[in-house]
Design an enzyme around this catalytic site. Structure first.
Site, PDB file in Angstrom:
ATOM      1  N   HIS A  18       0.783  -1.235   0.000  1.00 28.65           N
ATOM      2  CA  HIS A  18       0.000   0.000   0.000  1.00 28.65           C
ATOM      3  C   HIS A  18       0.819   1.292   0.000  1.00 28.65           C
ATOM      4  CE1 HIS A  18       0.970  -0.108   4.275  1.00 28.65           C
ATOM      5  NE2 HIS A  18       0.648   1.165   4.315  1.00 28.65           N
TER       6      HIS A  18
HETATM    7  C1  UD1 Z   1      -2.023   5.186   6.469  1.00 28.38           C
HETATM    8  C2  UD1 Z   1      -0.744   5.577   7.224  1.00 28.38           C
HETATM    9  C3  UD1 Z   1       0.318   4.499   7.044  1.00 28.38           C
HETATM   10  C4  UD1 Z   1      -0.213   3.123   7.427  1.00 28.38           C
HETATM   11  C5  UD1 Z   1      -1.484   2.855   6.636  1.00 28.38           C
HETATM   12  C6  UD1 Z   1      -2.080   1.503   6.984  1.00 28.38           C
HETATM   13  C7  UD1 Z   1      -0.210   7.978   7.360  1.00 28.38           C
HETATM   14  C8  UD1 Z   1       0.697   9.018   6.867  1.00 28.38           C
HETATM   15  N1  UD1 Z   1      -0.177   6.818   6.717  1.00 28.38           N
HETATM   16  O1  UD1 Z   1      -1.725   5.189   5.095  1.00 28.38           O
HETATM   17  O2  UD1 Z   1       1.410   4.801   7.869  1.00 28.38           O
HETATM   18  O3  UD1 Z   1       0.757   2.153   7.114  1.00 28.38           O
HETATM   19  O4  UD1 Z   1      -2.424   3.889   6.927  1.00 28.38           O
HETATM   20  O5  UD1 Z   1      -3.275   1.265   6.344  1.00 28.38           O
HETATM   21  O6  UD1 Z   1      -0.939   8.218   8.311  1.00 28.38           O
HETATM   22  N2  UD1 Z   1      -9.282   4.723   2.442  1.00 28.38           N
HETATM   23  C9  UD1 Z   1     -10.449   4.012   2.349  1.00 28.38           C
HETATM   24  N3  UD1 Z   1     -11.031   3.574   3.513  1.00 28.38           N
HETATM   25  C10 UD1 Z   1     -10.506   3.842   4.722  1.00 28.38           C
HETATM   26  C11 UD1 Z   1      -9.297   4.548   4.801  1.00 28.38           C
HETATM   27  C12 UD1 Z   1      -8.691   4.975   3.650  1.00 28.38           C
HETATM   28  O7  UD1 Z   1     -10.951   3.764   1.263  1.00 28.38           O
HETATM   29  O8  UD1 Z   1     -11.094   3.447   5.745  1.00 28.38           O
HETATM   30  C13 UD1 Z   1      -8.634   5.227   1.217  1.00 28.38           C
HETATM   31  C14 UD1 Z   1      -8.448   6.734   1.293  1.00 28.38           C
HETATM   32  O9  UD1 Z   1      -9.595   7.408   0.890  1.00 28.38           O
HETATM   33  C15 UD1 Z   1      -7.257   6.952   0.398  1.00 28.38           C
HETATM   34  C16 UD1 Z   1      -6.448   5.695   0.593  1.00 28.38           C
HETATM   35  O10 UD1 Z   1      -7.330   4.712   1.137  1.00 28.38           O
HETATM   36  O11 UD1 Z   1      -7.635   7.018  -0.953  1.00 28.38           O
HETATM   37  C17 UD1 Z   1      -5.255   5.916   1.476  1.00 28.38           C
HETATM   38  O12 UD1 Z   1      -5.639   6.281   2.795  1.00 28.38           O
HETATM   39  P1  UD1 Z   1      -4.743   7.279   3.714  1.00 28.38           P
HETATM   40  O13 UD1 Z   1      -5.412   7.393   5.011  1.00 28.38           O
HETATM   41  O14 UD1 Z   1      -4.396   8.497   2.954  1.00 28.38           O
HETATM   42  O15 UD1 Z   1      -3.354   6.603   3.934  1.00 28.38           O
HETATM   43  P2  UD1 Z   1      -2.878   5.089   3.970  1.00 28.38           P
HETATM   44  O16 UD1 Z   1      -2.210   4.829   2.669  1.00 28.38           O
HETATM   45  O17 UD1 Z   1      -3.974   4.176   4.401  1.00 28.38           O
END
Ligand code: UD1
Length: 367
Positions: free
Chosen positions: A206
């Site tokens: 991811h």
């Molecule tokens: C975050 C953490 C990372 C951790 C990871 C585990 C930071 C900087 N990063 O990254 O350290 O390893 O979580 O998962 O805090 N999304 C969903 N559903 C959700 C949550 C997110 O669809 O419940 C989508 C978001 O809309 C976005 C993507 O997933 O498009 C990434 O989510 P984001 O929270 O930006 O960071 P992670 O890559 O999950």
């Protein structure tokens, strides 16, 4: 003593669960509350963890959701300040390196509330990683720092942090693993997928630098195709990665790989069972490097650097500097042919880190 524990994203939940349990059991700690910033908001990324980890519903939910890191942090800071004004805890406790960790520390420290960072001192040295910035900020300002491995002690000393703020206590995430391993072993996830113990490779991916570009996604597909020649592959795909596979028109190709079991994000217990029984794990996660070290399952980590070097020095982890499918194939075959490291469990990863932290907090901050 009133403690306010902060969670924001999936890797926080398994760290806060054993701390909350230890705080509730401590006679001098009168209240342990949980605040969820809402960075991870899906049932599969958040709710299931509260249920499985036996955590109560959060006392406060900020509901910030996704968005740029600046947007997330700024919103968390504004909303968190209001809650701190109302709640006035004796201690704010943050874990790990997600956006909530840094954003909430800044607010709490500014308001003069003793702020504690659990999993302090880890450094990848790579400041292009958002997590590295979160670690550096939090450690520079927190009042007490709890460290999981020796490298953390060395980094904090080099950065001039005074010794009396720093405690080497082991790892709260491993407390959860030890506490829930037996329960996880009863999950039926292997039968549901149709795989047998040690007959599959487990995969997660991811990190933006691996999954935000077409080339990285294509390499991941080729790595899976090579892996399925040897074993089943179970891919617990993160929303970021599936969104990007769709965006670049690659999802169908991925889905149709024979021997690949494509799953969404897994619950804590299901994923623990999957890790415990895997022949090999391919990942770019932070925490999985450590969980596989504890479980003594070989792990290939797709990162240039790791902030968790003990998993290489003592554990079962290998770093793969790039996603080149050919290099990965050679290393993977070597491991599957029995040339994995045996590994040992790092010092103090014994299931008691949370109790140590509770005792130290009461001793140092209790009146
Ligand atoms: C975050 C953490 C990372 C951790 C990871 C585990 C930071 C900087 N990063 O990254 O350290 O390893 O979580 O998962 O805090 N999304 C969903 N559903 C959700 C949550 C997110 O669809 O419940 C989508 C978001 O809309 C976005 C993507 O997933 O498009 C990434 O989510 P984001 O929270 O930006 O960071 P992670 O890559 O999950």
């Amino acid at each position: 003593m009133k403690i306010l524990n902060i969670v924001g994203a999936r890797p926080n939940f398994m760290k806060i669960a054993p701390l909350h349990r230890a705080f509730q059991a401590h006679p001098k700690i009168t209240s342990s509350k949980i605040l969820h910033t809402g960075q991870h908001y899906d049932a599969k990324m958040s709710d299931i963890f509260f249920n499985q980890l036996e955590l109560p519903q959060p006392d406060y939910y900020l509901g910030v959701g996704g968005g740029s890191h600046t947007y997330q942090k700024a919103n968390v800071m504004i909303k968190f300040e209001e809650i701190l004004n109302e709640e006035r805890p004796d201690v704010v406790l943050v874990v790990g390196d997600v956006n909530a960790t840094a954003a909430c520390s800044i607010v709490a420290v500014k308001m003069g509330i003793p702020t504690v960072h659990v999993e302090a001192g880890l450094r990848s040295g790579d400041r292009t990683m958002p997590e590295e910035i979160n670690r550096v900020i939090t450690d520079a300002i927190a009042d007490m720092l709890f460290v999981t491995e020796q490298s953390g002690m060395i980094h904090l000393a080099k950065e001039g942090v005074s010794d009396d703020k720093v405690y080497f206590v082991g790892h709260v995430m491993i407390d959860s693993l030890i506490y829930f391993r037996e329960k996880a072993s009863k999950e039926s996830v292997l039968e549901e997928i149709g795989v047998k113990p040690k007959d599959y490779i487990l995969m997660t991916m991811h990190r933006p630098h691996n999954v935000d570009y077409e080339k990285g996604l294509k390499d991941i597909i080729q790595i899976i195709k090579n892996a399925t020649k040897h074993k089943n592959v179970v891919f617990a795909i993160h929303p970021r990665t599936s969104n990007n596979m769709n965006k670049f028109g690659l999802y169908e190709e991925l889905e149709n790989i024979e021997g690949l079991h494509l799953l969404g994000p897994q619950g804590y217990l299901q994923f623990l069972k999957l890790m415990d029984n895997a022949a090999l794990i391919i990942t770019d996660s932070g925490g999985i490097q450590e969980e596989t070290t504890y479980l003594q399952v070989p792990c290939m980590t797709f990162r240039d650097t790791t902030e968790r070097p003990v998993t290489i020095e003592l554990g079962t982890n290998f770093l793969m500097k790039d996603l080149n499918p050919e290099t990965v194939r050679i290393q993977m075959e070597d491991i599957l042919n029995g040339n994995a490291k045996q590994g040992v469990i790092p010092p103090l990863w014994d299931g008691k880190a949370s109790e140590r932290i509770a005792n130290i907090l009461v001793e140092k901050l209790g009146e």
